[in-house]
Scaffold this motif. Sequence first.
Motif, PDB file in Angstrom:
ATOM      1  N   UNK A  23       0.849  -1.191   0.000  1.00 36.73           N
ATOM      2  CA  UNK A  23       0.000   0.000   0.000  1.00 36.73           C
ATOM      3  C   UNK A  23       0.886   1.244   0.000  1.00 36.73           C
ATOM      4  N   UNK A  24       0.500   2.240  -0.785  1.00 38.38           N
ATOM      5  CA  UNK A  24       1.240   3.491  -0.858  1.00 38.38           C
ATOM      6  C   UNK A  24       0.285   4.675  -0.773  1.00 38.38           C
ATOM      7  N   UNK A  25       0.855   5.835  -0.451  1.00 37.96           N
ATOM      8  CA  UNK A  25       0.131   7.100  -0.590  1.00 37.96           C
ATOM      9  C   UNK A  25       1.086   8.090  -1.248  1.00 37.96           C
ATOM     10  N   UNK A  26       0.655   9.320  -1.410  1.00 39.52           N
ATOM     11  CA  UNK A  26       1.457  10.321  -2.136  1.00 39.52           C
ATOM     12  C   UNK A  26       2.806  10.625  -1.482  1.00 39.52           C
ATOM     13  N   UNK A  27       2.973  10.282  -0.216  1.00 40.27           N
ATOM     14  CA  UNK A  27       4.233  10.590   0.476  1.00 40.27           C
ATOM     15  C   UNK A  27       5.340   9.584   0.157  1.00 40.27           C
ATOM     16  N   UNK A  28       4.989   8.466  -0.498  1.00 43.49           N
ATOM     17  CA  UNK A  28       5.965   7.416  -0.801  1.00 43.49           C
ATOM     18  C   UNK A  28       6.967   7.898  -1.852  1.00 43.49           C
ATOM     19  N   UNK A  29       8.251   7.605  -1.636  1.00 41.68           N
ATOM     20  CA  UNK A  29       9.301   7.945  -2.605  1.00 41.68           C
ATOM     21  C   UNK A  29      10.172   6.712  -2.822  1.00 41.68           C
ATOM     22  N   UNK A  30      10.516   6.443  -4.081  1.00 42.92           N
ATOM     23  CA  UNK A  30      11.306   5.274  -4.447  1.00 42.92           C
ATOM     24  C   UNK A  30      12.494   5.712  -5.296  1.00 42.92           C
ATOM     25  N   UNK A  31      13.653   5.121  -5.040  1.00 50.06           N
ATOM     26  CA  UNK A  31      14.825   5.354  -5.881  1.00 50.06           C
ATOM     27  C   UNK A  31      14.740   4.485  -7.132  1.00 50.06           C
ATOM     28  N   UNK A  32      15.485   4.869  -8.174  1.00 49.13           N
ATOM     29  CA  UNK A  32      15.576   4.023  -9.363  1.00 49.13           C
ATOM     30  C   UNK A  32      16.258   2.717  -8.972  1.00 49.13           C
ATOM     31  N   UNK A  33      15.768   1.632  -9.540  1.00 40.37           N
ATOM     32  CA  UNK A  33      16.315   0.306  -9.255  1.00 40.37           C
ATOM     33  C   UNK A  33      15.954  -0.618 -10.423  1.00 40.37           C
ATOM     34  N   UNK A  34      16.519  -1.810 -10.412  1.00 41.33           N
ATOM     35  CA  UNK A  34      16.161  -2.826 -11.400  1.00 41.33           C
ATOM     36  C   UNK A  34      16.061  -4.172 -10.691  1.00 41.33           C
ATOM     37  N   UNK A  35      15.558  -5.158 -11.421  1.00 40.22           N
ATOM     38  CA  UNK A  35      15.403  -6.505 -10.883  1.00 40.22           C
ATOM     39  C   UNK A  35      16.051  -7.492 -11.845  1.00 40.22           C
ATOM     40  N   UNK A  36      16.515  -8.600 -11.326  1.00 44.45           N
ATOM     41  CA  UNK A  36      17.047  -9.647 -12.200  1.00 44.45           C
ATOM     42  C   UNK A  36      15.923 -10.499 -12.776  1.00 44.45           C
ATOM     43  N   UNK A  37      14.694 -10.277 -12.303  1.00 42.34           N
ATOM     44  CA  UNK A  37      13.521 -11.028 -12.748  1.00 42.34           C
ATOM     45  C   UNK A  37      12.540 -10.119 -13.478  1.00 42.34           C
ATOM     46  N   UNK A  38      11.575 -10.733 -14.160  1.00 41.66           N
ATOM     47  CA  UNK A  38      10.445  -9.978 -14.693  1.00 41.66           C
ATOM     48  C   UNK A  38       9.595  -9.509 -13.521  1.00 41.66           C
ATOM     49  N   UNK A  39       9.020  -8.334 -13.626  1.00 40.97           N
ATOM     50  CA  UNK A  39       8.164  -7.812 -12.572  1.00 40.97           C
ATOM     51  C   UNK A  39       6.794  -7.516 -13.181  1.00 40.97           C
ATOM     52  N   UNK A  40       5.781  -8.219 -12.697  1.00 43.78           N
ATOM     53  CA  UNK A  40       4.416  -8.012 -13.149  1.00 43.78           C
ATOM     54  C   UNK A  40       3.647  -7.352 -12.014  1.00 43.78           C
ATOM     55  N   UNK A  41       3.107  -6.157 -12.288  1.00 44.39           N
ATOM     56  CA  UNK A  41       2.369  -5.418 -11.265  1.00 44.39           C
ATOM     57  C   UNK A  41       0.913  -5.276 -11.681  1.00 44.39           C
ATOM     58  N   UNK A  56      11.192   9.111 -19.193  1.00 42.81           N
ATOM     59  CA  UNK A  56       9.995   8.495 -19.757  1.00 42.81           C
ATOM     60  C   UNK A  56       9.098   8.017 -18.626  1.00 42.81           C
ATOM     61  N   UNK A  57       7.821   8.413 -18.678  1.00 45.08           N
ATOM     62  CA  UNK A  57       6.862   8.016 -17.642  1.00 45.08           C
ATOM     63  C   UNK A  57       5.654   7.369 -18.288  1.00 45.08           C
ATOM     64  N   UNK A  58       5.157   6.331 -17.642  1.00 46.67           N
ATOM     65  CA  UNK A  58       3.925   5.668 -18.064  1.00 46.67           C
ATOM     66  C   UNK A  58       2.995   5.643 -16.865  1.00 46.67           C
ATOM     67  N   UNK A  59       1.839   6.274 -17.012  1.00 47.58           N
ATOM     68  CA  UNK A  59       0.847   6.292 -15.936  1.00 47.58           C
ATOM     69  C   UNK A  59      -0.041   5.060 -16.038  1.00 47.58           C
ATOM     70  N   UNK A  60      -0.438   4.528 -14.888  1.00 47.18           N
ATOM     71  CA  UNK A  60      -1.429   3.463 -14.888  1.00 47.18           C
ATOM     72  C   UNK A  60      -2.386   3.656 -13.735  1.00 47.18           C
ATOM     73  N   UNK A  61      -3.602   3.143 -13.928  1.00 46.72           N
ATOM     74  CA  UNK A  61      -4.696   3.339 -12.978  1.00 46.72           C
ATOM     75  C   UNK A  61      -5.236   2.003 -12.511  1.00 46.72           C
ATOM     76  N   UNK A  62      -6.203   2.073 -11.615  1.00 43.71           N
ATOM     77  CA  UNK A  62      -6.823   0.866 -11.050  1.00 43.71           C
ATOM     78  C   UNK A  62      -7.184  -0.137 -12.140  1.00 43.71           C
ATOM     79  N   UNK A  63      -6.914  -1.397 -11.833  1.00 46.67           N
ATOM     80  CA  UNK A  63      -7.264  -2.539 -12.687  1.00 46.67           C
ATOM     81  C   UNK A  63      -6.432  -2.622 -13.957  1.00 46.67           C
ATOM     82  N   UNK A  64      -5.223  -2.056 -13.923  1.00 49.50           N
ATOM     83  CA  UNK A  64      -4.303  -2.190 -15.044  1.00 49.50           C
ATOM     84  C   UNK A  64      -3.057  -2.948 -14.601  1.00 49.50           C
ATOM     85  N   UNK A  65      -2.451  -3.650 -15.563  1.00 55.24           N
ATOM     86  CA  UNK A  65      -1.211  -4.380 -15.345  1.00 55.24           C
ATOM     87  C   UNK A  65      -0.043  -3.609 -15.941  1.00 55.24           C
ATOM     88  N   UNK A  66       1.141  -3.805 -15.368  1.00 58.31           N
ATOM     89  CA  UNK A  66       2.380  -3.291 -15.925  1.00 58.31           C
ATOM     90  C   UNK A  66       3.396  -4.425 -15.864  1.00 58.31           C
TER      91      UNK A  66
END
Length: 94
Positions: A23-41, A56-66
Amino acid sequence: MPARYEKQPFSSLFIPKTFIKTYYDRTFAMDFHSHSNLELMYLVSGSMSVEQPDGTRTDFESHQFVLIVHECFHRLIPLSDNIELLVLELSAPP
């Protein structure tokens, strides 16, 4: 007619490594990172953006996959409060 592809069980193609419900809210901040695996969100609720280091930014909303491929540097940016996100990391078998 011969089969073009040999049927294989799912587990021989991708192996689930990590499953996270977060769970996140607007106060959450994340550094750039990568994974050795595929990440499905899957975004259950709220809205977020996935940003790459080149801006480059891609926005996504409720009920969408990335799907983020392995070794792709990225970070998540919350665009709303009350974000619920499911994350599944998958790896190819050794």
